[in-house]
Write an enzyme that holds these catalytic residues in place. Sequence first.
Site, PDB file in Angstrom:
ATOM      1  N   ASP A   1       0.877  -1.170   0.000  1.00  0.00           N
ATOM      2  CA  ASP A   1       0.000   0.000   0.000  1.00  0.00           C
ATOM      3  C   ASP A   1       0.910   1.214   0.000  1.00  0.00           C
ATOM      4  O   ASP A   1       1.665   1.431   0.953  1.00  0.00           O
ATOM      5  CB  ASP A   1      -0.875  -0.040   1.262  1.00  0.00           C
ATOM      6  CG  ASP A   1      -1.792   1.173   1.374  1.00  0.00           C
ATOM      7  OD1 ASP A   1      -1.584   2.172   0.653  1.00  0.00           O
ATOM      8  OD2 ASP A   1      -2.724   1.123   2.199  1.00  0.00           O
TER       9      ASP A   1
ATOM     10  N   SER B   1      -0.055  11.967 -16.275  1.00  0.00           N
ATOM     11  CA  SER B   1      -1.373  12.184 -16.846  1.00  0.00           C
ATOM     12  C   SER B   1      -1.423  13.528 -17.554  1.00  0.00           C
ATOM     13  O   SER B   1      -0.750  14.475 -17.145  1.00  0.00           O
ATOM     14  CB  SER B   1      -2.406  12.158 -15.715  1.00  0.00           C
ATOM     15  OG  SER B   1      -3.662  12.568 -16.190  1.00  0.00           O
TER      16      SER B   1
ATOM     17  N   TYR C   1      -7.375  16.203  -8.334  1.00  0.00           N
ATOM     18  CA  TYR C   1      -6.630  15.196  -9.103  1.00  0.00           C
ATOM     19  C   TYR C   1      -5.506  15.878  -9.889  1.00  0.00           C
ATOM     20  O   TYR C   1      -4.355  15.444  -9.861  1.00  0.00           O
ATOM     21  CB  TYR C   1      -7.577  14.451 -10.060  1.00  0.00           C
ATOM     22  CG  TYR C   1      -6.868  13.456 -10.952  1.00  0.00           C
ATOM     23  CD1 TYR C   1      -6.352  12.264 -10.428  1.00  0.00           C
ATOM     24  CD2 TYR C   1      -6.686  13.711 -12.316  1.00  0.00           C
ATOM     25  CE1 TYR C   1      -5.690  11.353 -11.249  1.00  0.00           C
ATOM     26  CE2 TYR C   1      -6.032  12.797 -13.136  1.00  0.00           C
ATOM     27  CZ  TYR C   1      -5.537  11.629 -12.596  1.00  0.00           C
ATOM     28  OH  TYR C   1      -4.873  10.739 -13.407  1.00  0.00           O
TER      29      TYR C   1
ATOM     30  N   LYS D   1      -1.399  15.496  -9.729  1.00  0.00           N
ATOM     31  CA  LYS D   1      -0.586  15.086 -10.875  1.00  0.00           C
ATOM     32  C   LYS D   1       0.393  16.190 -11.305  1.00  0.00           C
ATOM     33  O   LYS D   1       1.491  15.895 -11.761  1.00  0.00           O
ATOM     34  CB  LYS D   1      -1.483  14.656 -12.045  1.00  0.00           C
ATOM     35  CG  LYS D   1      -2.269  13.364 -11.761  1.00  0.00           C
ATOM     36  CD  LYS D   1      -1.336  12.152 -11.686  1.00  0.00           C
ATOM     37  CE  LYS D   1      -2.086  10.841 -11.557  1.00  0.00           C
ATOM     38  NZ  LYS D   1      -1.201   9.673 -11.417  1.00  0.00           N
TER      39      LYS D   1
HETATM   40  P1  NAD Z   1      -6.776   1.541 -12.266  1.00  0.00           P
HETATM   41  O1  NAD Z   1      -7.755   2.111 -11.309  1.00  0.00           O
HETATM   42  O2  NAD Z   1      -7.133   0.325 -13.014  1.00  0.00           O
HETATM   43  O3  NAD Z   1      -5.363   1.282 -11.575  1.00  0.00           O
HETATM   44  C1  NAD Z   1      -4.882   2.018 -10.467  1.00  0.00           C
HETATM   45  C2  NAD Z   1      -4.341   1.048  -9.474  1.00  0.00           C
HETATM   46  O4  NAD Z   1      -3.800   1.740  -8.331  1.00  0.00           O
HETATM   47  C3  NAD Z   1      -5.434   0.117  -8.959  1.00  0.00           C
HETATM   48  O5  NAD Z   1      -5.011  -1.219  -9.131  1.00  0.00           O
HETATM   49  C4  NAD Z   1      -5.551   0.494  -7.496  1.00  0.00           C
HETATM   50  O6  NAD Z   1      -5.893  -0.604  -6.680  1.00  0.00           O
HETATM   51  C5  NAD Z   1      -4.152   0.988  -7.202  1.00  0.00           C
HETATM   52  N1  NAD Z   1      -4.098   1.742  -5.946  1.00  0.00           N
HETATM   53  C6  NAD Z   1      -4.959   2.691  -5.475  1.00  0.00           C
HETATM   54  N2  NAD Z   1      -4.585   3.082  -4.245  1.00  0.00           N
HETATM   55  C7  NAD Z   1      -3.467   2.375  -3.925  1.00  0.00           C
HETATM   56  C8  NAD Z   1      -2.622   2.327  -2.788  1.00  0.00           C
HETATM   57  N3  NAD Z   1      -2.852   3.083  -1.714  1.00  0.00           N
HETATM   58  N4  NAD Z   1      -1.556   1.488  -2.811  1.00  0.00           N
HETATM   59  C9  NAD Z   1      -1.306   0.717  -3.886  1.00  0.00           C
HETATM   60  N5  NAD Z   1      -2.078   0.694  -4.986  1.00  0.00           N
HETATM   61  C10 NAD Z   1      -3.150   1.527  -5.001  1.00  0.00           C
HETATM   62  O7  NAD Z   1      -6.459   2.724 -13.289  1.00  0.00           O
HETATM   63  P2  NAD Z   1      -5.207   2.959 -14.273  1.00  0.00           P
HETATM   64  O8  NAD Z   1      -5.737   3.770 -15.364  1.00  0.00           O
HETATM   65  O9  NAD Z   1      -4.505   1.711 -14.579  1.00  0.00           O
HETATM   66  O10 NAD Z   1      -4.292   3.903 -13.372  1.00  0.00           O
HETATM   67  C11 NAD Z   1      -2.894   3.776 -13.273  1.00  0.00           C
HETATM   68  C12 NAD Z   1      -2.266   5.149 -13.262  1.00  0.00           C
HETATM   69  O11 NAD Z   1      -2.522   5.778 -14.510  1.00  0.00           O
HETATM   70  C13 NAD Z   1      -2.814   6.094 -12.205  1.00  0.00           C
HETATM   71  O12 NAD Z   1      -1.730   6.774 -11.588  1.00  0.00           O
HETATM   72  C14 NAD Z   1      -3.663   7.058 -12.994  1.00  0.00           C
HETATM   73  O13 NAD Z   1      -3.734   8.323 -12.389  1.00  0.00           O
HETATM   74  C15 NAD Z   1      -2.897   7.102 -14.304  1.00  0.00           C
HETATM   75  N6  NAD Z   1      -3.677   7.581 -15.443  1.00  0.00           N
HETATM   76  C16 NAD Z   1      -4.785   6.927 -15.857  1.00  0.00           C
HETATM   77  C17 NAD Z   1      -5.522   7.425 -16.925  1.00  0.00           C
HETATM   78  C18 NAD Z   1      -6.777   6.743 -17.432  1.00  0.00           C
HETATM   79  O14 NAD Z   1      -7.503   7.333 -18.208  1.00  0.00           O
HETATM   80  N7  NAD Z   1      -7.052   5.506 -17.067  1.00  0.00           N
HETATM   81  C19 NAD Z   1      -5.106   8.595 -17.568  1.00  0.00           C
HETATM   82  C20 NAD Z   1      -3.956   9.233 -17.144  1.00  0.00           C
HETATM   83  C21 NAD Z   1      -3.242   8.715 -16.069  1.00  0.00           C
END
Ligand code: NAD
Length: 289
Positions: A63, A140, A153, A157
């Site tokens: 975590d 992001s 958010y 970022k």
């Molecule tokens: P996702 O929600 O599938 O994955 C995020 C992961 O982070 C999840 O598995 C969640 O359980 C984990 N997480 C949350 N809190 C946590 C903690 N305290 N300790 C450990 N793990 C934790 O979404 P994703 O799109 O795969 O996101 C991954 C990254 O990509 C994030 O940083 C997100 O901000 C970034 N991002 C996503 C998008 C999008 O559109 N999906 C766009 C830009 C950036």
Amino acid sequence: EKKVVLITGCSSGIGLSLAVRLASDPDKTFKVYATMRNLAKKERLIECVKSLHKDTLDILQMDVTSWQSILDARDRIVEKRVDILVCNAGVGLMGPLEVQSLDSMRQILEVNLFGTIQTIQAFLPGMKVRGQGHILVTGSTGGLQGLPFNEVYCASKFAIEGACESLAILLQHFNIHVSLVECGPVNTDFLVNLQKAELGDTSLQQVDDLTLNLYGKYLQHCGSVFQNAAQDTEDIVKVFLEAIQSPSPAFRYFTSGDVPPLTKLKATEPGGSRYISALSKTMFSSEEQ
Ligand code: NAD
């Protein structure tokens, strides 16, 4: 010798896909430590890597908001080193700013900002001693340009951009690379996992009509962008691989191949007005309805 990779947030989305890709590398180049906050969610990852040998993948609890949990994970790394650290865990928070509680805002910063920084803090000393390493962070578009109804958010970022850029300057002297992989919308559980105010929520009863009207337009815009223009995690993983395999990695990678046009606008007109009106037009124009 295998490259030891540790990835945060591997129970879904980008983290999961990246862990699977690196662990299934045909040349077995990598030993992947796929970490996740909640090990009860490891089935999806296990399902994807069923046929793999244990020597390329290990799943650990971590975590990112708990220093102890980070240290416990670090202790369980057999090789006693991490060559490539991927800070990927993150969560979203969406809705009118005036309804966000201090607790929910803190939670976003705990995960996205302090979680990323603490993870880096835990592995940085080892990388410095060895005089090598690569730190990659899932960035992001919301870290490069403001987005309405995503104030906190975006703040988290943007903060990561500042932290990483600052660090990259110093770490040059240690042969440690820092790379941000800047993503636009990606098809993941992100929209499901984020904390989002829904239009009918009682928390929104106090909010003025104009804000609610614009929030409705924003949600619609957001929905259609994710439906029509979101990238798949495989596309994102390719960019991570390019960064990981480069002998001299860039500081920023754009998963769409180029700087998003509206981010460019910020650079060409530093006063900012053109960006603000262009974004407003994109999100709220009546043609969107
Ligand atoms: P996702 O929600 O599938 O994955 C995020 C992961 O982070 C999840 O598995 C969640 O359980 C984990 N997480 C949350 N809190 C946590 C903690 N305290 N300790 C450990 N793990 C934790 O979404 P994703 O799109 O795969 O996101 C991954 C990254 O990509 C994030 O940083 C997100 O901000 C970034 N991002 C996503 C998008 C999008 O559109 N999906 C766009 C830009 C950036």
